[in-house]
Design a protein around this motif. Sequence first.
Motif, PDB file in Angstrom:
ATOM      1  N   VAL A   1       8.613  23.664  35.218  1.00 18.83           N
ATOM      2  CA  VAL A   1       8.811  23.471  33.479  1.00 18.83           C
ATOM      3  C   VAL A   1      10.211  23.963  33.073  1.00 18.83           C
ATOM      4  CG1 VAL A   1       7.944  24.329  31.435  1.00 18.83           C
ATOM      5  CG2 VAL A   1       6.361  23.813  33.199  1.00 18.83           C
ATOM      6  N   SER A   2      10.789  24.611  33.676  1.00 21.47           N
ATOM      7  CA  SER A   2      12.094  25.240  33.181  1.00 21.47           C
ATOM      8  C   SER A   2      13.075  23.941  33.412  1.00 21.47           C
ATOM      9  CB  SER A   2      12.467  26.464  33.884  1.00 21.47           C
ATOM     10  OG  SER A   2      11.924  27.587  33.552  1.00 21.47           O
ATOM     11  N   ILE A   3      13.144  23.441  34.693  1.00 19.52           N
ATOM     12  CA  ILE A   3      14.227  22.659  35.162  1.00 19.52           C
ATOM     13  C   ILE A   3      13.885  21.337  34.191  1.00 19.52           C
ATOM     14  CG2 ILE A   3      14.346  20.586  36.766  1.00 19.52           C
ATOM     15  CD1 ILE A   3      13.763  22.760  38.754  1.00 19.52           C
ATOM     16  N   TRP A   4      12.689  20.975  33.769  1.00 18.49           N
ATOM     17  CA  TRP A   4      12.348  19.781  32.835  1.00 18.49           C
ATOM     18  C   TRP A   4      12.657  20.140  31.383  1.00 18.49           C
ATOM     19  CZ3 TRP A   4       8.788  19.934  28.623  1.00 18.49           C
ATOM     20  CH2 TRP A   4       8.599  18.941  27.950  1.00 18.49           C
ATOM     21  N   GLY A   5      12.382  21.281  30.858  1.00 15.69           N
ATOM     22  CA  GLY A   5      12.398  21.453  29.575  1.00 15.69           C
ATOM     23  C   GLY A   5      14.028  21.710  29.291  1.00 15.69           C
ATOM     24  N   LEU A   6      14.751  22.523  30.242  1.00 15.09           N
ATOM     25  CA  LEU A   6      16.072  22.815  29.930  1.00 15.09           C
ATOM     26  C   LEU A   6      16.891  21.599  30.177  1.00 15.09           C
ATOM     27  CD1 LEU A   6      16.604  26.110  31.930  1.00 15.09           C
ATOM     28  CD2 LEU A   6      16.363  26.152  29.325  1.00 15.09           C
ATOM     29  N   ARG A   7      16.546  20.567  31.008  1.00 16.08           N
ATOM     30  CA  ARG A   7      17.360  19.578  31.186  1.00 16.08           C
ATOM     31  C   ARG A   7      17.166  18.535  29.885  1.00 16.08           C
ATOM     32  NH1 ARG A   7      17.605  14.272  31.387  1.00 16.08           N
ATOM     33  NH2 ARG A   7      15.607  14.185  30.563  1.00 16.08           N
ATOM     34  N   LEU A   8      15.883  18.518  29.289  1.00 12.39           N
ATOM     35  CA  LEU A   8      15.632  17.774  28.242  1.00 12.39           C
ATOM     36  C   LEU A   8      16.456  18.179  26.848  1.00 12.39           C
ATOM     37  CD1 LEU A   8      14.011  15.551  27.063  1.00 12.39           C
ATOM     38  CD2 LEU A   8      12.349  16.948  26.572  1.00 12.39           C
ATOM     39  N   ALA A   9      16.323  19.455  26.773  1.00  9.86           N
ATOM     40  CA  ALA A   9      16.820  20.034  25.421  1.00  9.86           C
ATOM     41  C   ALA A   9      18.486  19.845  25.640  1.00  9.86           C
ATOM     42  CB  ALA A   9      16.693  21.486  25.570  1.00  9.86           C
ATOM     43  N   TRP A  10      19.094  19.861  26.570  1.00 12.66           N
ATOM     44  CA  TRP A  10      20.514  19.878  26.847  1.00 12.66           C
ATOM     45  C   TRP A  10      20.849  18.468  26.761  1.00 12.66           C
ATOM     46  CZ3 TRP A  10      24.913  22.326  26.459  1.00 12.66           C
ATOM     47  CH2 TRP A  10      25.884  21.924  27.004  1.00 12.66           C
ATOM     48  N   HIS A  11      20.001  17.405  27.437  1.00 13.78           N
ATOM     49  CA  HIS A  11      20.364  15.983  27.192  1.00 13.78           C
ATOM     50  C   HIS A  11      20.219  15.623  25.448  1.00 13.78           C
ATOM     51  CE1 HIS A  11      19.990  11.764  27.518  1.00 13.78           C
ATOM     52  NE2 HIS A  11      18.873  11.710  27.026  1.00 13.78           N
ATOM     53  N   ILE A  12      19.268  16.110  24.939  1.00 17.30           N
ATOM     54  CA  ILE A  12      19.049  15.748  23.681  1.00 17.30           C
ATOM     55  C   ILE A  12      20.298  16.194  22.625  1.00 17.30           C
ATOM     56  CG2 ILE A  12      17.616  15.914  21.295  1.00 17.30           C
ATOM     57  CD1 ILE A  12      15.220  15.906  23.294  1.00 17.30           C
TER      58      ILE A  12
END
Length: 257
Positions: free
Chosen positions: A64-75
């Motif tokens: 979940v951290s890998i997904w959530g942090l990547r998504l937040a950084w991307h946006i």
Amino acid sequence: MNYFLTLGLILLIYISLWFIISIFKKRNDIADVAWGLGFVLLAWVSFFLVGHSSFRGLIICILVSIWGLRLAWHIYNRNKGKMEDYRYLAWRKEWGKWFYIRSYLQVYILQGVLLFLIVLPVLIINRNIGQDINILDIFGILVWIVGFSFESIGDKQLSKFISNPVNKGKIMQNGLWKYTRHPNYFGEVTQWWGIWFVALSVPFGLLSIIGPITITILILKVSGIPLLEKKMEESPEFAKYKKRTSKFIPLPPKISN
């Protein structure tokens, strides 16, 4: 205090803080950055809240951290230096004097409710020690990896396409976008079904199916694909692309007559 109530209150404080930040920043699209980070927060809080830990829960929190942090950084990078996202700009004009109240209720509170429903498989996994890792866990993790690959690669391909001035006004139709009009959305939904498969290994995990069902409906019918395709229709390329390419599930492109 009740496990789920505690997590709900923490989430309420979290989204309220982001609402306050949005007022100072004068842009509501920071809610999109807060989205992924909210999952990371609840995942780890629920992991430590129960007073015990499990290897299964640890793995899920990392995923979940890998997904959530990547998504937040991307946006964050996507929005940096640009005007507020067109959807939020439209609401800013439409809501007028009720803007702040409706923003808090219809953007932040609503987002919090949806987030809580979607993250339920993670919360249930972390509440139970469960048994050792089994074949169902491995299957769920593999499904998650497929989903994460589609979302992260799709986002990267699209970002590279958009960054080229030559492509202004055009639609991305190569890479993963050749097989589905929304590889990133397909990936996001797939990841949550993968996590639900892992949740099946613990008591009451089956009931957490509300999580992947919620994200699936949200992406397919509400704020994901419908809003984006409405904007994509502005491009003259979209009609042919839509006819040739699968809407959601990756499939070989149809051959034009």
